[in-house]
Design a protein around this motif. Sequence first.
Motif, PDB file in Angstrom:
ATOM      1  N   ALA A 234       0.818  -1.212   0.000  1.00 35.04           N
ATOM      2  CA  ALA A 234       0.000   0.000   0.000  1.00 35.04           C
ATOM      3  C   ALA A 234       0.850   1.259   0.000  1.00 35.04           C
ATOM      4  O   ALA A 234       0.353   2.360  -0.316  1.00 35.04           O
ATOM      5  N   LEU A 235       2.141   1.140   0.332  1.00 33.34           N
ATOM      6  CA  LEU A 235       3.041   2.295   0.349  1.00 33.34           C
ATOM      7  C   LEU A 235       3.610   2.618  -1.030  1.00 33.34           C
ATOM      8  O   LEU A 235       4.203   3.680  -1.229  1.00 33.34           O
ATOM      9  N   VAL A 236       3.424   1.701  -1.969  1.00 33.68           N
ATOM     10  CA  VAL A 236       3.985   1.890  -3.315  1.00 33.68           C
ATOM     11  C   VAL A 236       3.064   2.774  -4.138  1.00 33.68           C
ATOM     12  O   VAL A 236       1.874   2.466  -4.306  1.00 33.68           O
ATOM     13  N   GLN A 237       3.603   3.863  -4.663  1.00 32.18           N
ATOM     14  CA  GLN A 237       2.833   4.741  -5.545  1.00 32.18           C
ATOM     15  C   GLN A 237       2.807   4.143  -6.953  1.00 32.18           C
ATOM     16  O   GLN A 237       3.801   3.606  -7.438  1.00 32.18           O
ATOM     17  N   THR A 238       1.656   4.249  -7.609  1.00 35.24           N
ATOM     18  CA  THR A 238       1.478   3.612  -8.910  1.00 35.24           C
ATOM     19  C   THR A 238       0.974   4.608  -9.946  1.00 35.24           C
ATOM     20  O   THR A 238       0.392   5.638  -9.603  1.00 35.24           O
ATOM     21  N   SER A 239       1.187   4.267 -11.223  1.00 35.64           N
ATOM     22  CA  SER A 239       0.697   5.107 -12.327  1.00 35.64           C
ATOM     23  C   SER A 239       0.769   4.323 -13.623  1.00 35.64           C
ATOM     24  O   SER A 239       1.359   3.235 -13.677  1.00 35.64           O
ATOM     25  N   ASP A 240       0.193   4.881 -14.683  1.00 30.09           N
ATOM     26  CA  ASP A 240       0.294   4.280 -16.013  1.00 30.09           C
ATOM     27  C   ASP A 240       1.668   4.503 -16.633  1.00 30.09           C
ATOM     28  O   ASP A 240       1.991   3.881 -17.652  1.00 30.09           O
ATOM     29  N   LYS A 241       2.460   5.382 -16.041  1.00 34.39           N
ATOM     30  CA  LYS A 241       3.716   5.813 -16.664  1.00 34.39           C
ATOM     31  C   LYS A 241       4.933   5.043 -16.185  1.00 34.39           C
ATOM     32  O   LYS A 241       5.986   5.098 -16.825  1.00 34.39           O
ATOM     33  N   HIS A 242       4.836   4.343 -15.035  1.00 33.31           N
ATOM     34  CA  HIS A 242       6.043   3.698 -14.534  1.00 33.31           C
ATOM     35  C   HIS A 242       5.754   2.289 -14.015  1.00 33.31           C
ATOM     36  O   HIS A 242       4.619   1.941 -13.681  1.00 33.31           O
ATOM     37  N   THR A 243       6.815   1.503 -13.985  1.00 32.04           N
ATOM     38  CA  THR A 243       6.794   0.153 -13.428  1.00 32.04           C
ATOM     39  C   THR A 243       7.262   0.205 -11.983  1.00 32.04           C
ATOM     40  O   THR A 243       8.172   0.968 -11.640  1.00 32.04           O
ATOM     41  N   ALA A 244       6.657  -0.614 -11.126  1.00 33.41           N
ATOM     42  CA  ALA A 244       7.090  -0.759  -9.736  1.00 33.41           C
ATOM     43  C   ALA A 244       7.577  -2.194  -9.528  1.00 33.41           C
ATOM     44  O   ALA A 244       6.884  -3.144  -9.910  1.00 33.41           O
ATOM     45  N   LEU A 245       8.754  -2.340  -8.940  1.00 34.94           N
ATOM     46  CA  LEU A 245       9.366  -3.655  -8.795  1.00 34.94           C
ATOM     47  C   LEU A 245       9.662  -3.957  -7.329  1.00 34.94           C
ATOM     48  O   LEU A 245      10.037  -3.063  -6.566  1.00 34.94           O
TER      49      LEU A 245
END
Length: 429
Positions: A308-319
Amino acid sequence: MLIARRKLFALLTGVVLGAAGLSAPAAAHPVNPLRPVVFVHGSAGSAMQFRTQAKRLAGNGYPARIIEAHEYDSPNIATILPQVYAGLDARIDRLLAETGADRVDLLAHSLGTFVMQGYLNSSPARAAKVAHYVNLDGRPAAAQPGGVPTLAIWGEGDPARTVAGATNVSFPDQSHTQTVSSVETFREFYRFFTGRSPRTTALIPDRHPQVSGRAVLFPSNAGVEGATVEVYPLDPRNGHRLTRRPVAVRPVAADGAFAPIPVDPRARYEFALVRAGQAVHHFYFEPFRRTDTFLRLLTSRPGEGIGALVQTSDKHTALTFQRQKEWWGAEGDSLVVNGTNILNGATAPRAKRVIGVFAFDAGLDRTSQLAEPLPEFFAITFMTGIDHYIPARGTTSIVVRSRGGGITYLPIPAWKSSDHRVSLEIDDY
């Protein structure tokens, strides 16, 4: 005539031995038969810490079916200890009934040594079912727990730590989790269990390996409900799927378990955890050289846990990266994402004992800030977070260089973090 002479000699030998108060040699049998092995993890741990050792045991003749891990909700151990003990009772009794073994061999790590020392000291009947106990970089003790023969292995830290009466072995150049997964530890506990050195410590490939395990919520180890595991073979050049449809689909049971999946030991695979109405969670691994029964797909519910601490978007990948050997950012380990090493003495210092790394575009500003870790992640035990912008297009290049040697290339698709979660498990050897 020759047969008659042999019978007469055997008869006379029996008489002589009997007169001397001796008996004839018994038929040959293993002095140390292979007993069932149970691993108990520590805080925020799971069976994953013992994945490599389980495969090393299998490579030395242990059937995979007699190697198990006892998992529990470590953050709530103070309130669930009786249930954990009862679960261990049931597991040990089942293994003894299934195998016909006289006793089991147990290993525990960190917080797990608190659990196991209490368990073995709680009842002579419990201790009587355990042949050997291995205390991995955990609690010291004034005596061998429950009187069970004990091997205590210690990593870096206070050299005065001991379990009195036990065989105490120190590896001062190994970190906390590394003491579970290292070759050196394997040699020690294998000799302790069997009385002989292992034939090999290498992970010799199986001809027809299978993979099975559990999809669980981190760190409670509760099973993921209403999920399906889809498996896709990957193109080694870019990590993208080679098939539009999965080559295997397995429903996830109430306890998180999914049935064995046959794999090619030379190939790489994606395990996609699919849940209705939720982002797909993609898991990437290095090739499965041997049958692996300890695979864990660690996830969380939407809006809960560290995810839940990870910010998300259509523009970047989260690993999310995990390795059961600590990342030392300034001492030989590097984690290169799209050409940039995101580990250093600040983001992954040796003293932090990092095994989990979160990397994403913090602030959604399409820039990277690698000088310092993200504080909300760094405050969590064994974790770190790094502000690194990873564009959500094409392929994400990942190169891991491990201290002590070894380079791993793991290209994967650049999934949009708004709709996809991505975890990578890096081998600890």
